[in-house]
Design a protein around this motif. Structure first.
Motif, PDB file in Angstrom:
ATOM      1  N   ASP A 107     -18.343 -31.695 -92.440  1.00  0.00           N
ATOM      2  CA  ASP A 107     -16.749 -30.869 -92.617  1.00  0.00           C
ATOM      3  C   ASP A 107     -17.313 -30.382 -90.667  1.00  0.00           C
ATOM      4  O   ASP A 107     -17.222 -28.863 -90.900  1.00  0.00           O
ATOM      5  CB  ASP A 107     -17.318 -30.038 -93.615  1.00  0.00           C
ATOM      6  N   ILE A 109     -17.207 -28.365 -87.409  1.00  0.00           N
ATOM      7  CA  ILE A 109     -15.935 -27.757 -86.823  1.00  0.00           C
ATOM      8  C   ILE A 109     -16.348 -27.937 -85.585  1.00  0.00           C
ATOM      9  O   ILE A 109     -17.533 -26.817 -85.351  1.00  0.00           O
ATOM     10  CB  ILE A 109     -15.316 -26.592 -87.586  1.00  0.00           C
ATOM     11  N   ILE A 110     -15.773 -27.952 -84.466  1.00  0.00           N
ATOM     12  CA  ILE A 110     -16.300 -26.684 -83.242  1.00  0.00           C
ATOM     13  C   ILE A 110     -15.330 -26.775 -82.117  1.00  0.00           C
ATOM     14  O   ILE A 110     -14.409 -27.295 -82.335  1.00  0.00           O
ATOM     15  CB  ILE A 110     -17.269 -28.175 -82.388  1.00  0.00           C
ATOM     16  N   ASN A 111     -15.455 -25.492 -82.011  1.00  0.00           N
ATOM     17  CA  ASN A 111     -14.126 -24.374 -81.504  1.00  0.00           C
ATOM     18  C   ASN A 111     -15.144 -23.832 -79.751  1.00  0.00           C
ATOM     19  O   ASN A 111     -16.105 -23.140 -80.170  1.00  0.00           O
ATOM     20  CB  ASN A 111     -14.150 -23.402 -81.851  1.00  0.00           C
ATOM     21  N   LEU A 124     -18.547 -21.256 -80.985  1.00  0.00           N
ATOM     22  CA  LEU A 124     -19.097 -21.138 -82.486  1.00  0.00           C
ATOM     23  C   LEU A 124     -18.920 -22.733 -82.710  1.00  0.00           C
ATOM     24  O   LEU A 124     -17.455 -23.916 -82.637  1.00  0.00           O
ATOM     25  CB  LEU A 124     -17.169 -20.607 -83.030  1.00  0.00           C
ATOM     26  N   ARG A 125     -19.758 -23.348 -83.446  1.00  0.00           N
ATOM     27  CA  ARG A 125     -19.683 -24.562 -84.264  1.00  0.00           C
ATOM     28  C   ARG A 125     -20.524 -24.345 -85.426  1.00  0.00           C
ATOM     29  O   ARG A 125     -21.388 -23.628 -85.816  1.00  0.00           O
ATOM     30  CB  ARG A 125     -20.353 -25.311 -83.452  1.00  0.00           C
ATOM     31  N   ARG A 126     -19.511 -24.760 -86.562  1.00  0.00           N
ATOM     32  CA  ARG A 126     -19.405 -25.315 -88.434  1.00  0.00           C
ATOM     33  C   ARG A 126     -19.957 -26.333 -88.819  1.00  0.00           C
ATOM     34  O   ARG A 126     -19.183 -27.112 -88.838  1.00  0.00           O
ATOM     35  CB  ARG A 126     -18.847 -24.324 -88.433  1.00  0.00           C
ATOM     36  N   VAL A 129     -24.280 -26.943 -95.000  1.00  0.00           N
ATOM     37  CA  VAL A 129     -26.322 -27.027 -95.220  1.00  0.00           C
ATOM     38  C   VAL A 129     -26.371 -27.151 -96.970  1.00  0.00           C
ATOM     39  O   VAL A 129     -25.427 -26.874 -97.633  1.00  0.00           O
ATOM     40  CB  VAL A 129     -26.845 -25.688 -94.415  1.00  0.00           C
ATOM     41  N   PRO A 476     -21.357 -23.368 -96.133  1.00  0.00           N
ATOM     42  CA  PRO A 476     -20.973 -23.686 -94.241  1.00  0.00           C
ATOM     43  C   PRO A 476     -21.813 -22.766 -93.075  1.00  0.00           C
ATOM     44  O   PRO A 476     -21.961 -21.769 -94.207  1.00  0.00           O
ATOM     45  CB  PRO A 476     -19.561 -23.603 -94.366  1.00  0.00           C
ATOM     46  N   VAL A 477     -22.394 -23.425 -92.594  1.00  0.00           N
ATOM     47  CA  VAL A 477     -22.437 -21.944 -91.924  1.00  0.00           C
ATOM     48  C   VAL A 477     -22.282 -22.447 -90.542  1.00  0.00           C
ATOM     49  O   VAL A 477     -21.995 -23.162 -90.096  1.00  0.00           O
ATOM     50  CB  VAL A 477     -24.205 -22.433 -91.786  1.00  0.00           C
ATOM     51  N   ALA A 478     -21.771 -21.232 -89.732  1.00  0.00           N
ATOM     52  CA  ALA A 478     -21.269 -21.374 -88.260  1.00  0.00           C
ATOM     53  C   ALA A 478     -22.528 -21.217 -87.402  1.00  0.00           C
ATOM     54  O   ALA A 478     -22.963 -19.822 -87.605  1.00  0.00           O
ATOM     55  CB  ALA A 478     -20.320 -20.039 -88.373  1.00  0.00           C
ATOM     56  N   TYR A 479     -22.999 -21.562 -86.240  1.00  0.00           N
ATOM     57  CA  TYR A 479     -23.171 -21.044 -85.500  1.00  0.00           C
ATOM     58  C   TYR A 479     -22.305 -20.669 -83.679  1.00  0.00           C
ATOM     59  O   TYR A 479     -21.835 -21.402 -83.513  1.00  0.00           O
ATOM     60  CB  TYR A 479     -24.562 -22.187 -84.676  1.00  0.00           C
ATOM     61  N   GLN A 480     -23.250 -19.694 -83.514  1.00  0.00           N
ATOM     62  CA  GLN A 480     -22.377 -19.059 -82.232  1.00  0.00           C
ATOM     63  C   GLN A 480     -23.129 -18.568 -80.723  1.00  0.00           C
ATOM     64  O   GLN A 480     -24.566 -18.276 -80.670  1.00  0.00           O
ATOM     65  CB  GLN A 480     -21.763 -17.430 -83.062  1.00  0.00           C
ATOM     66  N   ARG A 502     -13.635 -31.830 -86.902  1.00  0.00           N
ATOM     67  CA  ARG A 502     -12.669 -31.443 -85.808  1.00  0.00           C
ATOM     68  C   ARG A 502     -12.667 -30.267 -84.539  1.00  0.00           C
ATOM     69  O   ARG A 502     -13.700 -29.466 -84.458  1.00  0.00           O
ATOM     70  CB  ARG A 502     -12.406 -30.711 -86.566  1.00  0.00           C
TER      71      ARG A 502
ATOM     72  N   ALA B 431     -28.315 -16.573 -93.095  1.00  0.00           N
ATOM     73  CA  ALA B 431     -27.329 -16.509 -93.711  1.00  0.00           C
ATOM     74  C   ALA B 431     -25.872 -16.839 -93.641  1.00  0.00           C
ATOM     75  O   ALA B 431     -26.019 -18.249 -92.868  1.00  0.00           O
ATOM     76  CB  ALA B 431     -26.855 -15.226 -91.939  1.00  0.00           C
ATOM     77  N   GLY B 432     -24.709 -16.867 -93.248  1.00  0.00           N
ATOM     78  CA  GLY B 432     -23.790 -17.300 -93.113  1.00  0.00           C
ATOM     79  C   GLY B 432     -22.890 -17.975 -90.968  1.00  0.00           C
ATOM     80  O   GLY B 432     -21.973 -18.798 -91.078  1.00  0.00           O
ATOM     81  N   ARG B 433     -23.643 -16.594 -90.423  1.00  0.00           N
ATOM     82  CA  ARG B 433     -22.753 -17.227 -89.154  1.00  0.00           C
ATOM     83  C   ARG B 433     -24.395 -16.639 -88.709  1.00  0.00           C
ATOM     84  O   ARG B 433     -24.860 -15.994 -88.248  1.00  0.00           O
ATOM     85  CB  ARG B 433     -21.827 -16.082 -89.272  1.00  0.00           C
ATOM     86  N   VAL B 434     -24.940 -17.208 -87.696  1.00  0.00           N
ATOM     87  CA  VAL B 434     -25.787 -17.611 -87.030  1.00  0.00           C
ATOM     88  C   VAL B 434     -25.914 -17.701 -85.032  1.00  0.00           C
ATOM     89  O   VAL B 434     -25.381 -18.424 -84.747  1.00  0.00           O
ATOM     90  CB  VAL B 434     -26.851 -18.718 -87.369  1.00  0.00           C
ATOM     91  N   LEU B 435     -25.713 -16.344 -84.627  1.00  0.00           N
ATOM     92  CA  LEU B 435     -25.808 -15.978 -83.426  1.00  0.00           C
ATOM     93  C   LEU B 435     -27.536 -16.050 -82.365  1.00  0.00           C
ATOM     94  O   LEU B 435     -28.358 -15.555 -82.722  1.00  0.00           O
ATOM     95  CB  LEU B 435     -25.384 -13.924 -82.902  1.00  0.00           C
ATOM     96  N   VAL B 436     -26.864 -16.709 -80.980  1.00  0.00           N
ATOM     97  CA  VAL B 436     -28.273 -16.800 -80.491  1.00  0.00           C
ATOM     98  C   VAL B 436     -27.775 -15.704 -78.493  1.00  0.00           C
ATOM     99  O   VAL B 436     -26.788 -15.710 -78.569  1.00  0.00           O
ATOM    100  CB  VAL B 436     -28.356 -18.119 -79.676  1.00  0.00           C
ATOM    101  N   ALA B 448     -13.645 -22.778 -86.332  1.00  0.00           N
ATOM    102  CA  ALA B 448     -15.101 -22.949 -86.861  1.00  0.00           C
ATOM    103  C   ALA B 448     -15.984 -21.747 -87.294  1.00  0.00           C
ATOM    104  O   ALA B 448     -17.143 -21.701 -87.491  1.00  0.00           O
ATOM    105  CB  ALA B 448     -15.915 -23.015 -85.297  1.00  0.00           C
ATOM    106  N   GLN B 449     -14.950 -20.403 -87.147  1.00  0.00           N
ATOM    107  CA  GLN B 449     -15.733 -19.319 -88.008  1.00  0.00           C
ATOM    108  C   GLN B 449     -16.556 -19.395 -89.467  1.00  0.00           C
ATOM    109  O   GLN B 449     -15.083 -20.194 -90.341  1.00  0.00           O
ATOM    110  CB  GLN B 449     -14.495 -18.669 -87.974  1.00  0.00           C
ATOM    111  N   HIS B 450     -17.143 -18.973 -89.837  1.00  0.00           N
ATOM    112  CA  HIS B 450     -17.866 -18.856 -91.386  1.00  0.00           C
ATOM    113  C   HIS B 450     -17.836 -16.853 -91.366  1.00  0.00           C
ATOM    114  O   HIS B 450     -19.092 -16.721 -90.692  1.00  0.00           O
ATOM    115  CB  HIS B 450     -18.776 -19.602 -91.622  1.00  0.00           C
ATOM    116  N   THR B 461     -19.867 -19.472-102.035  1.00  0.00           N
ATOM    117  CA  THR B 461     -19.739 -19.974-100.217  1.00  0.00           C
ATOM    118  C   THR B 461     -18.504 -20.008 -99.400  1.00  0.00           C
ATOM    119  O   THR B 461     -19.143 -20.489 -98.851  1.00  0.00           O
ATOM    120  CB  THR B 461     -20.479 -21.539-100.817  1.00  0.00           C
TER     121      THR B 461
END
Lengths: 509, 509
Positions: A107, A109-111, A124-126, A129, A476-480, A502, B431-436, B448-450, B461
């Motif tokens: 699933d 999703i890239i923004n 943001l990329r989700r 996992v 889901p996990v989102a990377y920012q 997406r 976590a549900g969102r990981v930032l760098v 793409a948000q979580h 979840t």
């Protein structure tokens, strides 16, 4: 204290065959879960996971004759049914391998950053996992397809989670055999044996659901057992998702026009569905609404003929046999309930199929007749005779949640946009699968399948059969703002793995 | 017994402003839920739903000045922040209207009969349907975006569910105003007012979660309140999904190289993030791992300077102020904990921002210092000084689940495939969102948000922000063997609604 022995029992005689294991202590459960937890990294690679699932299927197929014999000795389900169930199980493992390959379940999703959004959107990329160690509680009635190598295990492994199975006491010997086939398949791909844990014993099952390293659970079984485990999962300091399939009445509505058009055929079909596998399917039609008219009488006549012709059968264990005999007697003893073919004890170890009838009016309000709205495991169904659609609707409105709901309609109703669609809309709130002019027994393994439904059919909104079952074991996990070099390959712009995703609002396939 | 009054209170003075309502009795909760339940059919049409969501956004925008004034009087969050939050809220409503239009959330999957499958596949067509009445528990700290017209309401309506909101006692007047705007928007599209129920009172909130017609719930608030409601939802005769956001520490790891490269900048950024909105964000960075070296000292110097410069602020209510003052005092009193800038009471109604430091070794094992691993709502953060990566990892391994986890890395680490990816993999389970190289405050509304994470960050979840939040309020249903004329338009072969779908294995867009 000596460890409690786990016996393999022959349901055809009620006699112990051999001791196959001992019940797991709390320490052994801990060791098993800890070993599973240590294996997570070995499942991280999707290519390895898919290959493992295919090897598991190959291993089970190669051991078919031995496994079917072992399963039959413990369940009496017979080699034909069991051979089919094993084929379904290996088909399922391979289907999940294909799902792992495709990767749509991730699933993605890239923004990209968007300054025009409110508030502005950063990069943001989700994706999804795996959760961690999954506990799987095996079913009695599907020793292959809903047990050690069944749907929950296949989907949990596909999602990247190690599994600890609580074996069902009705087939402990088979459970050990299947687990060893899976572990050999794992070894072929460098995955440690801990990836498939197996524990026996009721207390071990409770220890398992309470273990801090267990991240989610799947269950197929009774309302009582499932609810106890659901409650334990919810009461943990850290609650976990519990996907339980607990019970279902699987109502069937036969319209007046359908009964008039082909009542005989429907009666015969119903007999086949309710007695299939000695009535031990979770999707057995347990309540059938039939018009209280001459056409309905005709339907019952053919049902009577077909059920009378059914051989006595062996249930999965003697406790189930006792429950069935007591359950049908209690239901049959309600005033106004009739037994055109009386279900109950057959020979010393068998049961006879039968069915009950009751006027719809008896079920209009809460009371003693509510017993007829509870699942009775085994070859029996309750035929409710209704005078008009309002009476039928009143009964449907009193039902608990179901895995399936079925309607038999006439050709004219099926073709008419209005009435047919209206009936479908009436049945949809009742169940997770709605059938027209078919029977609920037989649950296809397909992406569009949904095997689940409002409580007590399931304790969640997810399915235990079909491709979307993988969703149970993911989060889901989102990377920012993550620099390209740090991103997992799944989330990189250039899409090196060719995943469906997406991408800035566009669905890419 | 007289109904308990509900007062609007000015947090800047602690004084009652006006009585805006009375607490709902059990009968009133029942009436409200029943009215919502009766409205379901009015939301069945996706076109109507989307138009309603857009009208709701327009109505809120049109009433902006009045609403912001009302919100500020009850929350003291200030007109700038509140104007932005309202814009975010209407953006969110419109975004969900777009999601309703597109229809991807219906997750349509169609399988035609396939005799080659094991077992054979019949005609199966699956999509998602709404659950029923959704209970939404408003947050204190986002009177617009996580309250009556917030994300849970927007996504629940988008999915086709009527909503009953439990108003937060910190902004009851605003809650009434917003509900009336939503109802006027509903009326414009022929949707009865029952589509947005609103109840006040703690007991009413419990009645709501226990009501048989409530099908799911969303919650944003404290661990204590959220867990009590989660437990009540799980203990129902028919348990329901409870999507609660309960608490989060939002750890931040600053690598040695990052501190050496731009410690000063990181210190200033941290000060801004932890004091933003007087530290009342659920994604406030509450625990920051900083190297115990000279570069780390430099980071703390800039943090000290920036936090010292922060004005005292008003918290949402005086109970929160008391809890903050007591919470920082208890934490600051632990031996070895230092307060370079002491947080605590400001003026009579305000609080001062500050931060604490503690050596990582104190957190290595369970004990009194675990208090530092609990969220403290308000403008404070705990800086943990670590000697090496092992010490940092040891602290991270002791954290409960989080909404976010952040790492600040150097340019070299960001570019290096190895180390950076390894750090990301270490943070992902937390976590549900990981930032760098960013700050967790500010949660974009994007597909793409979580916004969710392992317990206690959330009890499920799923996410409460972003397009996929709609998944909370849906369940799949499969239709088997249904004649074309009876099928919902969404599931017909010719795809009259032009929906994205998976058609015999092919992803159609």
């Amino acid at each position: 204290m000596a460890a409690a022995p786990v016996w393999s029992v022959d349901p055809r005689t009620g006699k112990q065959r051999e001791q196959v294991a001992v019940e797991a202590t709390a320490e052994e459960v801990d060791t098993t879960v800890t070993a599973a937890h240590a294996v997570r990294a070995a499942l991280a690679d999707r290519t390895v996971r898919a290959a493992f699932l295919r090897s598991a299927a190959d291993g089970l197929d190669a051991a078919r004759d031995h496994l079917v014999e072992a399963a039959d000795a413990e369940t009496a389900l017979g080699p034909v049914r069991l051979t089919g169930e094993l084929a379904r199980t290996t088909y399922q493992l391979r289907a999940f391998a294909g799902i792992v390959d495709e990767g749509a379940f991730l699933d993605v999703i890239i923004n990209h950053p968007d300054a025009t959004a409110t508030p502005p959107v950063p990069d943001l990329r989700r994706y999804k996992v795996s959760l961690g160690v999954v506990a799987v509680y095996s079913a009695s009635n599907f020793p292959f397809a809903f047990s050690v190598a069944g749907g929950d295990t296949a989907s949990a492994l596909a999602a990247g989670n190690p599994v600890v199975v609580k074996a069902h006491p009705d087939h402990p010997g088979l459970s050990e055999l299947v687990a060893s086939v899976l572990r050999r398949a794992a070894a072929r791909h460098g995955i440690p044996a801990g990836v498939i844990g197996l524990v026996h014993g009721f207390e071990a099952g409770l220890e398992l659901i309470r273990h801090p390293l267990v991240a989610a659970a799947g269950f197929t079984g009774s309302v009582r057992g499932g609810r106890a485990l659901f409650d334990a999962a919810a009461a943990r300091p850290v609650p976990i998702p519990f996907h339980g399939e607990l019970g279902s009445l699987n109502p069937v509505l036969v319209t007046e026009a359908a009964a008039a058009e082909r009542g005989g055929e429907i009666g015969t079909g119903l007999a086949g569905s309710m007695t299939m596998g000695v009535g031990q399917f979770c999707v057995k039609p347990g309540l059938v609404l039939v018009p209280a008219d001459a056409a309905g009488d005709g339907l019952l006549k053919s049902l009577t003929d077909a059920v009378s012709d059914t051989d006595a059968g062996v249930l999965l264990d003697h406790r189930m046999r006792d429950n069935f005999v007591a359950g049908v007697a209690e239901r049959g003893g309600l005033p106004g309930v009739e037994s055109p073919v009386t279900p109950g004890a057959g020979g010393e170890h068998t049961v006879s199929a039968g069915f009950l009838t009751v006027p719809a009016g008896r079920l209009a309000e809460e009371g003693a007749y509510d017993l007829l709205l509870e699942e009775c495991f085994g070859p029996v169904t309750v035929v409710v005779r209704y005078a008009d659609r309002d009476e039928a609707t009143a009964v449907l409105s009193r039902l608990p949640g179901n895995l399936t709901a079925t309607v038999h309609v006439s050709a004219e109703e099926a073709a008419g946009q209005g009435l047919g669609a209206e009936i479908l809309a009436e049945l949809t709130p009742l169940a997770g699968r709605v059938l027209v002019n078919g029977w609920p027994t037989g649950v296809a393994v397909a992406p569009a399948q949904h095997h689940g439904g409002p409580y007590p059919a399931t304790t969640s909104t997810s399915t235990s059969v079909g491709g979307t079952a993988i969703e149970r074991w993911l989060r889901p996990v989102a990377y920012q703002g993550v620099p390209e070099a740090m991103l997992p390959a799944e989330l990189r712009d250039e899409n090196p793995l060719g995943l469906p995703r997406r991408y800035d609002g566009v669905l890419e396939r």
